[in-house]
Design an enzyme around this catalytic site. Structure first.
Site, mmCIF file in Angstrom:
data_model
loop_
_atom_site.group_PDB
_atom_site.id
_atom_site.type_symbol
_atom_site.label_atom_id
_atom_site.label_comp_id
_atom_site.label_asym_id
_atom_site.label_seq_id
_atom_site.Cartn_x
_atom_site.Cartn_y
_atom_site.Cartn_z
ATOM 1 N N HIS A 57 70.177 43.577 66.986
ATOM 2 C CA HIS A 57 70.034 42.160 66.621
ATOM 3 C C HIS A 57 69.187 41.410 67.639
ATOM 4 C CE1 HIS A 57 72.620 42.233 63.197
ATOM 5 N NE2 HIS A 57 73.735 42.465 63.864
ATOM 6 N N HIS A 114 74.602 48.170 68.343
ATOM 7 C CA HIS A 114 74.493 47.282 67.181
ATOM 8 C C HIS A 114 73.898 45.932 67.592
ATOM 9 C CE1 HIS A 114 76.006 45.601 63.282
ATOM 10 N NE2 HIS A 114 76.016 44.486 63.995
ATOM 11 N N GLU A 115 74.460 45.339 68.642
ATOM 12 C CA GLU A 115 73.980 44.023 69.076
ATOM 13 C C GLU A 115 72.611 44.101 69.734
ATOM 14 O OE1 GLU A 115 75.441 41.419 68.119
ATOM 15 O OE2 GLU A 115 77.188 42.471 67.310
#
Length: 497
Positions: free
Chosen positions: A150, A146-147
């Site tokens: 980003h 997920h990160e």
């Protein structure tokens, strides 16, 4: 309720960490050295929370952000579309989940909880302690991916990444990226939206990858493990009806339950479900085998109304019933069960036995058992079939199986189970992170996704920025209340029941 030993261990561990941290910070001798050591390693400690941040992955993120710029543009634009759609879908899903929880609170049907797509997970309550490693590893992997989304999206939009880190809150691990806020505020709302949506987009992609690996696992393991030839027993619960010298043991390959063939775990489960709901199977025996000397006692009624004729509680004999003569009177005989059913044909009436029991014809005998009890022959060649008498769900819970049979003796039986279970947890938890982070809720990705979306979509229709912020505030308030209600009621349902 939450297991007390697990709770005590968690609290004791955190108390020890917090006490050591407090003593070192208050020590005139060690305070400066301790704080410098924490700063050099990027560690931060607070009650029930520890986190580690580093810049060693920044070059990797920058390299990923430069790979095929046009493909990355399409990739993150796809994530933008998915993120906007996921915001609406997550709200609808949470509403339906809340309705299901409220309905479950007013009913005693235990199946309603299992039908919900989202459930609060509490280790040791509705998550087996034996699966904690799968859960935390899958949760950490989902957070890292997920990160990563980003970070790469931010660098592609010329937003600096200060660092990447992992943390643990109580017992739950996670990951984070630290973005340079000034750069993030300068870029356009569309660029911000691509950055904020990248996390849930990568979680969705991870779900697809885990699902594909789950289905392709037999292909990947084919050189080392075979499948489709039966269900391999990996563990048998001690003291259960399947345990013992004539029961099942780790390494046995189950190929059938009565006349139901077993090629894998799904067949095993479906066969047991079918046998639990179907009438008891009969067995063909020669008419000459029904000797009066085999009838040890007179049939008597059990408390549930069924009949039994083996009053000596023998472990080798079982009461069977059959139709005698043309008068169609039901008779009972206590017979040595293993000797009688080994190698015999299953039947439903005497006509099924006429051509298969030799001279003199045959009789279809049926075990006389309690209403939900079943007699089941479990085939696991080359050994003799295991004879099980009891409730089929008990057999299902007593035996752990896998579809994968090792081709070589040095291979571990549990490796395919680990990979299969881990893929299932990654699919579930990565999907849950995608749903939860898509919700327009304070302090989650959904907050920044909603704010950027309102700036992109309503900048022309609603020129006043304060009105757009006010609209976003009320939407975030509604989303936060919806998520909080789901978590609170879901946690109550898990711990109270």
């Amino acid at each position: 309720m939450i297991p007390v030993p697990l709770l005590v261990c968690v609290l004791a561990g955190w108390c020890a960490v917090y006490l050591a941290d407090t003593l070192l910070r208050s020590s005139p001798t060690h305070r400066i050295g301790y704080e410098s050591w924490l700063a050099r390693r990027g560690l931060t400690l607070s009650p029930f929370h520890i986190r580690w941040q580093t810049t060693i992955f920044n070059r990797l993120f920058a390299y990923c952000a430069r790979i095929h710029p046009r493909a990355l543009y399409v990739w993150f634009n796809s994530g933008l579309v998915f993120g906007v759609a996921a915001m609406l879908a997550s709200a609808v899903l949470l509403v339906k989940t809340l309705q299901g929880t409220l309905a479950q609170m007013t009913t005693d049907n235990p199946r309603m909880g299992a039908q919900q797509a989202l459930q609060v997970v509490v280790p040791g309550v509705n998550l087996p302690t034996s699966h904690l490693a799968y859960f935390f590893l899958a949760l950490l992997l989902s957070g890292i991916i997920h990160e990563l989304g980003h970070a790469v999206a931010a660098l592609r939009e010329q937003v600096r990444v200060n660092g990447f880190g992992v943390f643990m809150f109580v017992v739950y691990p996670g990951a984070f990226v630290d973005l340079f806020t000034t750069h993030l505020n300068i870029v356009s709302p569309a660029q911000q939206l691509r950055i904020f949506c990248a996390g849930v987009w990568h979680n969705f992609v991870l779900c697809i990858v885990a699902l594909a690996l789950l289905f392709l696992l037999p292909l990947f393991l084919f050189p080392l493990y075979s499948s489709g030839g039966g269900a391999l027993v990996t563990q048998v619960a001690q003291g259960s009806a399947a345990d013992g010298p004539r029961g099942l043991s780790a390494g046995d390959i189950v190929t059938g339950l009565e006349e139901c063939d077993v090629a894998g775990v799904d067949d095993w489960n479906s066969c047991l479900s079918r046998l639990a709901g179907a009438p008891q199977t009969g067995y063909c025996v020669p008419t000459s085998g029904l000797r009066p000397s085999w009838a040890h006692g007179r049939a008597f009624k059990r408390l549930d109304g069924t009949l039994d004729c083996c009053s000596n509680n023998s472990l080798t004999d079982l009461c069977f019933s059959y139709m005698k003569g043309r008068a169609a009177e039901r008779e009972y005989a206590c017979m040595p069960v293993r000797k009688m059913v080994t190698g015999t044909r299953v039947c439903h009436s005497d006509r099924d036995c006429d051509a298969h029991t030799g001279l003199g014809g045959g009789v279809c005998v049926t075990p006389s058992l309690q209403n939900q009890t079943r007699f089941i022959r479990v085939a696991h060649p080359p050994a003799a079939p295991m004879l099980f008498v009891g409730y089929p769900p008990h057999l299902q819970h007593a035996v752990s199986l896998t579809n994968f049979v090792p081709r070589f003796g040095f291979l571990h039986l549990d490796l395919p189970i680990f990979l299969e279970t881990f893929c299932k947890y990654v699919f579930s938890l990565s999907g849950a992170l995608a749903v939860v982070n898509s919700v327009p809720c304070f302090a989650l990705d959904g907050q920044w996704m909603l704010n950027a979306l309102l700036e992109v979509a309503l900048a022309g229709a609603v020129p006043d920025r304060r009105k757009r912020e006010l609209l976003g505030f009320f939407l975030l308030l509604a989303g936060s209340a919806l998520l909080a209600a789901n978590v609170a009621l879901g946690l109550w349902m898990v711990t109270a029941r």
